[in-house]
Every structure is written in C-alpha cells, then in structure tokens.
Scaffold this motif. Structure first.
Motif, PDB file in Angstrom:
ATOM      1  N   ALA A  51       0.837  -1.191   0.000  1.00  0.00           N
ATOM      2  CA  ALA A  51       0.000   0.000   0.000  1.00  0.00           C
ATOM      3  C   ALA A  51       0.869   1.236   0.000  1.00  0.00           C
ATOM      4  O   ALA A  51       1.970   1.234   0.557  1.00  0.00           O
ATOM      5  N   THR A  59      -4.291   7.029  -2.568  1.00  0.00           N
ATOM      6  CA  THR A  59      -3.816   5.713  -2.150  1.00  0.00           C
ATOM      7  C   THR A  59      -3.784   4.727  -3.301  1.00  0.00           C
ATOM      8  O   THR A  59      -4.483   4.885  -4.308  1.00  0.00           O
ATOM      9  N   ASN A  60      -2.973   3.697  -3.123  1.00  0.00           N
ATOM     10  CA  ASN A  60      -2.898   2.610  -4.077  1.00  0.00           C
ATOM     11  C   ASN A  60      -2.554   1.344  -3.315  1.00  0.00           C
ATOM     12  O   ASN A  60      -1.853   1.389  -2.307  1.00  0.00           O
ATOM     13  N   TYR A  61      -3.059   0.205  -3.815  1.00  0.00           N
ATOM     14  CA  TYR A  61      -2.895  -1.067  -3.132  1.00  0.00           C
ATOM     15  C   TYR A  61      -2.539  -2.164  -4.112  1.00  0.00           C
ATOM     16  O   TYR A  61      -2.966  -2.143  -5.268  1.00  0.00           O
ATOM     17  N   GLN A  66      -6.328  -5.286  -1.792  1.00  0.00           N
ATOM     18  CA  GLN A  66      -7.370  -4.329  -2.162  1.00  0.00           C
ATOM     19  C   GLN A  66      -8.697  -4.737  -1.536  1.00  0.00           C
ATOM     20  O   GLN A  66      -9.127  -5.882  -1.643  1.00  0.00           O
ATOM     21  N   THR A  70      -6.339  -0.685   4.446  1.00  0.00           N
ATOM     22  CA  THR A  70      -6.487   0.745   4.237  1.00  0.00           C
ATOM     23  C   THR A  70      -5.267   1.468   4.785  1.00  0.00           C
ATOM     24  O   THR A  70      -4.944   1.331   5.966  1.00  0.00           O
ATOM     25  N   LEU A  82      -1.725   1.497   8.784  1.00  0.00           N
ATOM     26  CA  LEU A  82      -2.227   0.456   7.903  1.00  0.00           C
ATOM     27  C   LEU A  82      -3.274  -0.335   8.665  1.00  0.00           C
ATOM     28  O   LEU A  82      -2.943  -1.095   9.580  1.00  0.00           O
TER      29      LEU A  82
END
Length: 119
Positions: A51, A59-61, A66, A70, A82
């Motif tokens: 993440a 944000t990106n996962y 996913q 979070t 996290l």
C-alpha cells in the motif's frame, strides 16, 4: 536524519483485524512532503509493496490486499497507518513502513513489525 518506527504488530486469527502505526521523527517536514508506503516480507519471499499514500492522501494497493487493507496518514501527528481487515494466513510477514523520495525511491525505512495470522 529521518527515523520511522512501526508498532502494532502481533498475532491475530484469520479473519481478524490489526492496525499498524508508523511514527516518524527527524526531518518531519520532509516526511510530510513524501509519499509513504507499507511493504511486507515473509521468509524466503521478496519484499513487496502492499500500500502507498501520497502527501495529498491518494492511495494505491496491491491486488491481494485491495478491499481489505487501508493506508492512511496524519501529517499533523507525523504518522502513517495500515488498517488490515479480513486477515489471511498468507498476510503473515514483517511489515515495514517506508518513505518515498521523488527521484531517489524508497529511502527511509522502519525496523519492521511482525504480523502473524493464524489459520
């Protein structure tokens, strides 16, 4: 100059939740301007980015987390978090907080926090 310290690791049952925290000290103004990320590494495995969050909060996962994990940050507290939900045994790893430089990559790292998910 910059230190990152993770906390919140531990043992949790599959399906449970855990929240990791990363506290930054040192050149905090530079940390707040940097993207932050969480990596994880299990024995024998590659360290993988799970993440990331920009200074602005985008944000990106990775696909496998996913919808379950979070990432968030609180620049006023110089912290990144996290939140991990619906944990699976394959999530077991050492989790590292890291800070990303625009042109030098991931240049600041925490010491790691062990997360163990029991089946």
């Amino acid at each position: 100059q910059v230190q990152l310290v993770e906390s919140g690791g531990g043992l949790v049952q599959a399906g449970g939740s855990l929240t990791l925290s990363c506290a930054a000290s040192g050149s905090i103004f530079s940390i707040n301007a940097m993207a932050m990320g969480w990596y994880r590494q299990a024995p024998g495995n590659q360290r993988e980015l799970v993440a990331a969050i920009t200074s602005g909060g985008s944000t990106n996962y990775v696909d496998f987390v996913q919808g379950r994990f979070t990432i968030s940050r609180d620049n006023a507290k110089n912290a990144v978090y996290l939140q991990m939900n619906s944990l699976k045994p394959e999530d077991t790893a050492v989790y590292y907080c890291a800070a990303h430089s625009e042109n030098r990559g991931w240049i600041h790292w925490g010491q790691g926090a062990q997360v163990t998910v029991s089946s």
